[in-house]
Design a protein around this motif. Sequence first.
Motif, mmCIF file in Angstrom:
data_model
loop_
_atom_site.group_PDB
_atom_site.id
_atom_site.type_symbol
_atom_site.label_atom_id
_atom_site.label_comp_id
_atom_site.label_asym_id
_atom_site.label_seq_id
_atom_site.Cartn_x
_atom_site.Cartn_y
_atom_site.Cartn_z
ATOM 1 N N ALA A 1 33.670 -58.016 -48.272
ATOM 2 C CA ALA A 1 33.367 -57.969 -46.841
ATOM 3 C C ALA A 1 31.907 -57.605 -46.580
ATOM 4 O O ALA A 1 31.456 -57.643 -45.429
ATOM 5 N N GLY A 2 31.166 -57.241 -47.625
ATOM 6 C CA GLY A 2 29.747 -56.925 -47.472
ATOM 7 C C GLY A 2 29.459 -55.545 -46.935
ATOM 8 O O GLY A 2 28.350 -55.295 -46.433
ATOM 9 N N VAL A 3 30.426 -54.611 -47.036
ATOM 10 C CA VAL A 3 30.203 -53.271 -46.483
ATOM 11 C C VAL A 3 30.322 -52.158 -47.536
ATOM 12 O O VAL A 3 30.244 -50.977 -47.194
ATOM 13 N N LEU A 4 30.481 -52.524 -48.803
ATOM 14 C CA LEU A 4 30.556 -51.493 -49.839
ATOM 15 C C LEU A 4 29.231 -50.747 -49.969
ATOM 16 O O LEU A 4 29.199 -49.507 -49.992
ATOM 17 N N THR A 5 28.138 -51.486 -50.062
ATOM 18 C CA THR A 5 26.841 -50.819 -50.177
ATOM 19 C C THR A 5 26.533 -50.006 -48.916
ATOM 20 O O THR A 5 25.897 -48.944 -49.005
ATOM 21 N N ALA A 6 27.006 -50.475 -47.758
ATOM 22 C CA ALA A 6 26.798 -49.716 -46.522
ATOM 23 C C ALA A 6 27.504 -48.372 -46.601
ATOM 24 O O ALA A 6 26.957 -47.342 -46.179
ATOM 25 N N ALA A 7 28.722 -48.360 -47.139
ATOM 26 C CA ALA A 7 29.460 -47.104 -47.283
ATOM 27 C C ALA A 7 28.722 -46.166 -48.239
ATOM 28 O O ALA A 7 28.604 -44.963 -47.976
ATOM 29 N N ILE A 8 28.226 -46.710 -49.334
ATOM 30 C CA ILE A 8 27.494 -45.897 -50.311
ATOM 31 C C ILE A 8 26.210 -45.334 -49.691
ATOM 32 O O ILE A 8 25.864 -44.163 -49.879
ATOM 33 N N HIS A 9 25.497 -46.178 -48.938
ATOM 34 C CA HIS A 9 24.273 -45.712 -48.286
ATOM 35 C C HIS A 9 24.572 -44.614 -47.266
ATOM 36 O O HIS A 9 23.824 -43.635 -47.159
ATOM 37 N N ALA A 10 25.662 -44.781 -46.502
ATOM 38 C CA ALA A 10 26.016 -43.762 -45.508
ATOM 39 C C ALA A 10 26.325 -42.437 -46.191
ATOM 40 O O ALA A 10 25.928 -41.365 -45.705
ATOM 41 N N ALA A 11 27.045 -42.501 -47.325
ATOM 42 C CA ALA A 11 27.377 -41.272 -48.058
ATOM 43 C C ALA A 11 26.121 -40.616 -48.621
ATOM 44 O O ALA A 11 25.927 -39.398 -48.498
ATOM 45 N N SER A 12 25.237 -41.404 -49.220
ATOM 46 C CA SER A 12 24.027 -40.836 -49.819
ATOM 47 C C SER A 12 23.064 -40.302 -48.766
ATOM 48 O O SER A 12 22.269 -39.398 -49.040
ATOM 49 N N SER A 13 23.142 -40.832 -47.547
ATOM 50 C CA SER A 13 22.230 -40.399 -46.485
ATOM 51 C C SER A 13 22.461 -38.959 -46.058
ATOM 52 O O SER A 13 21.583 -38.341 -45.444
ATOM 53 N N LEU A 14 23.631 -38.411 -46.361
ATOM 54 C CA LEU A 14 23.939 -37.051 -45.907
ATOM 55 C C LEU A 14 22.992 -36.033 -46.526
ATOM 56 O O LEU A 14 22.801 -34.948 -45.979
ATOM 57 N N GLY A 15 22.390 -36.383 -47.652
ATOM 58 C CA GLY A 15 21.395 -35.491 -48.251
ATOM 59 C C GLY A 15 20.177 -35.298 -47.371
ATOM 60 O O GLY A 15 19.431 -34.320 -47.528
ATOM 61 N N ASN A 16 19.966 -36.217 -46.414
ATOM 62 C CA ASN A 16 18.825 -36.084 -45.507
ATOM 63 C C ASN A 16 19.024 -34.982 -44.474
ATOM 64 O O ASN A 16 18.076 -34.627 -43.758
ATOM 65 N N MET A 17 20.256 -34.470 -44.362
ATOM 66 C CA MET A 17 20.494 -33.424 -43.364
ATOM 67 C C MET A 17 19.643 -32.192 -43.658
ATOM 68 O O MET A 17 19.117 -31.553 -42.741
#
Length: 245
Positions: free
Chosen positions: A214-230
């Motif tokens: 569906a083309g959203v696996l990398t999006a999920a991974i990016h969203a998870a990894s982005s939490l480190g920016n908090m």
Amino acid sequence: MSNTVLLDNVRHARLRVLAGHGEAFGDKINQAPLFVTEFAEAQRHYPILFRKDEAGLLQALAILGFERDENLFLTGDAWEGYVPALIRRGPFLLRRPDGAGGSSPGQADPVLALDLDHPRVRDGGSQGAPLFLEHGGHAPALEAAIAALQQIHVGAEAAATMQRLFEGMDLVEPVTLRVQLSDSQAINFEGFLAIGGDRIAMLDGPQLQELNRAGVLTAAIHAASSLGNMAHLIARKRRRAGNPA
């Protein structure tokens, strides 16, 4: 109310658009909507969280600040970091020739439109960048806006698939954060959803394949990894508040 018209290289040959950022352009915001087409770039700078709108639709958000009208990436007329597509599009949007929105079989392709009342728009003069080249072709400012609109268009079409799969696989979960600015000042940051890396790790092979197809696996991974920016966002907030520690 906007004054939206279909863009025409003859009637609008004199129009120019102002660059830069600031409160006058609506950039003093603490969160900005994102589309899955932007996650790869946005996750380098911002925490990516989610929230349900009034219609129950899942909306991804780049978190820019903790308080109302607080953009911790805005300094003067400069925006530090990736600028979300909805901001970069400026006064431009896609519109059906008949004025209808949405997308369904048989409808005409959307065309480029412009909000003449947008604060970035100037009619003639020397302020801002032109929309068209001397002989009618797209100038760089217009090409940049079109690129942003393409990201929005493709991302909007993928939004329903993202929501169905992220919710169906229980990838999004409530998140609450208490930001301690000093010994006496704290901000409760709540009401959002997030994708944790542990949720992705729990997926089985068929689920991962479905997300990938569906083309959203990398999006999920990016969203998870982005939490480190908090942590970086909290550091920015503390520096602005005069409490760097």
